[in-house]
Design an enzyme around this catalytic site. Structure first.
Site, mmCIF file in Angstrom:
data_model
loop_
_atom_site.group_PDB
_atom_site.id
_atom_site.type_symbol
_atom_site.label_atom_id
_atom_site.label_comp_id
_atom_site.label_asym_id
_atom_site.label_seq_id
_atom_site.Cartn_x
_atom_site.Cartn_y
_atom_site.Cartn_z
ATOM 1 N N CYS A 117 0.830 -1.207 0.000
ATOM 2 C CA CYS A 117 0.000 0.000 0.000
ATOM 3 C C CYS A 117 0.866 1.259 0.000
ATOM 4 O O CYS A 117 1.510 1.556 -0.994
ATOM 5 C CB CYS A 117 -0.986 -0.025 1.171
ATOM 6 S SG CYS A 117 -2.395 1.104 0.949
ATOM 7 N N HIS A 155 -3.798 -5.462 0.801
ATOM 8 C CA HIS A 155 -3.279 -5.772 2.137
ATOM 9 C C HIS A 155 -3.403 -7.266 2.476
ATOM 10 O O HIS A 155 -4.305 -7.665 3.209
ATOM 11 C CB HIS A 155 -4.028 -4.973 3.194
ATOM 12 C CG HIS A 155 -3.665 -3.535 3.253
ATOM 13 N ND1 HIS A 155 -2.598 -3.053 3.980
ATOM 14 C CD2 HIS A 155 -4.227 -2.450 2.653
ATOM 15 C CE1 HIS A 155 -2.519 -1.740 3.852
ATOM 16 N NE2 HIS A 155 -3.488 -1.347 3.049
ATOM 17 N N GLU A 185 -1.575 -8.803 4.489
ATOM 18 C CA GLU A 185 -1.170 -8.994 5.895
ATOM 19 C C GLU A 185 -2.333 -8.790 6.859
ATOM 20 O O GLU A 185 -2.238 -9.140 8.043
ATOM 21 C CB GLU A 185 -0.010 -8.048 6.238
ATOM 22 C CG GLU A 185 -0.385 -6.650 6.631
ATOM 23 C CD GLU A 185 -0.784 -5.723 5.487
ATOM 24 O OE1 GLU A 185 -0.854 -4.501 5.708
ATOM 25 O OE2 GLU A 185 -1.014 -6.225 4.372
#
Length: 214
Positions: A84, A161, A163
Site C-alpha cells: 500500500c 493488504h 497482511e
C-alpha cells in the site's frame, strides 16, 4: 534466528499475518516505527514496508525522511516487499508516480493476476500507482489496474493488504471507528485463509531470492 527489518507507519497497522509467517520460518521481525522517527541504517538488508493512512506525496515530515532512506537503500541494492503506502513509496523511488483515484477502493476486492488466477483481498486506499519504468504488472482489479508489480525478483509492490487478518481488521475498526470501511462482525475465515496461503508462498519466494542475493 535471522532478523528481517519491517517498517511500520501507524500504531494500528502492524505486521498482522506477516508476523505469523515470520515466526513459522524462524525469522525475527525487527520493527521500526517510521512515524516515530525510527528507521534502520541505510544498507542492502531486505526490508518489508507496510501501509499507513497517509498520502505518499503530501504526508507528514517524517515521510520525506523515509523516502530518502528508501531511495538510498535501493541504491545499495536492498530487497523490498512493499504494501500500500510502501508500494507507493517504492514506485516513487524508482521513477513512478502516485495519483488520486476517482473513487476509493475499500473492503474485500477481487484482484486478477497475470497468470489468470484471482483472489479476494482487503483494500483501503484512495491513491493509485503509475508504474516505474521497466516494472512488470502482476495483478489488477476493476477500479485499480496497478495492484501488484515487480521491478526485479527482489522488489515487489502490492496495493492491497494480504497482511490484514481478522485480528488486524478488528484493530483497525476499533482505532478508526466509523471512518473504517472494513468488514465488521464475524470475519470470512475462508477468505482470510486463502489470502494467508498466498501470502506465505509469495513471501517465501521473495525471502529466498532476497537471502540468496544479499
Amino acid at each position: 534466528m535471522t532478523t528481517l527489518n519491517l517498517i511500520q507507519h501507524h500504531p494500528a497497522e502492524g505486521p498482522g499475518a506477516i508476523a505469523d509467517w515470520a515466526a513459522s520460518r524462524s525469522l525475527t521481525l525487527k520493527i521500526f516505527r517510521a512515524d516515530l522517527g525510527q528507521l534502520p541504517p541505510v544498507s542492502a538488508a531486505p526490508v518489508i514496508v507496510l501501509g499507513g493512512p497517509y498520502e505518499s506525496q503530501a504526508g507528514p515530515a517524517w515521510l520525506e525522511n523515509e523516502r530518502q532512506w528508501l531511495a538510498q537503500s535501493l541504491e545499495h541494492g536492498a530487497a523490498v516487499f512493499a504494501i500500500c503506502l510502501g508500494a507507493q513509496l517504492l514506485a516513487l523511488s524508482l521513477g513512478g508516480n502516485v495519483r488520486r483515484m476517482e473513487r476509493p477502493e475499500t473492503g474485500w476486492t477481487t484482484v486478477k493476476f497475470a497468470d489468470g488466477q484471482s483472489m479476494d483481498v482487503l483494500e483501503w486506499h484512495e491513491d493509485a500507482i503509475d508504474l516505474p519504468p521497466g516494472a512488470q504488472l502482476l495483478a489488477s482489479s476493476e477500479h485499480c489496474e496497478q495492484q501488484m508489480y515487480r521491478t526485479r525478483p527482489t522488489r515487489l509492490g502490492l496495493q492491497f493488504h494480504p497482511e490484514w487478518n481478522a485480528a488486524s481488521v478488528a484493530t483497525l475498526n476499533a482505532h478508526f471507528a466509523g471512518d473504517s470501511p472494513l468488514p465488521r462482525g464475524e470475519q470470512d475465515s475462508a477468505a482470510h485463509a486463502a489470502v494467508f496461503e498466498w501470502l506465505q508462498a509469495t513471501l517465501d519466494e521473495w525471502w529466498n531470492v532476497s537471502s540468496a542475493t544479499h
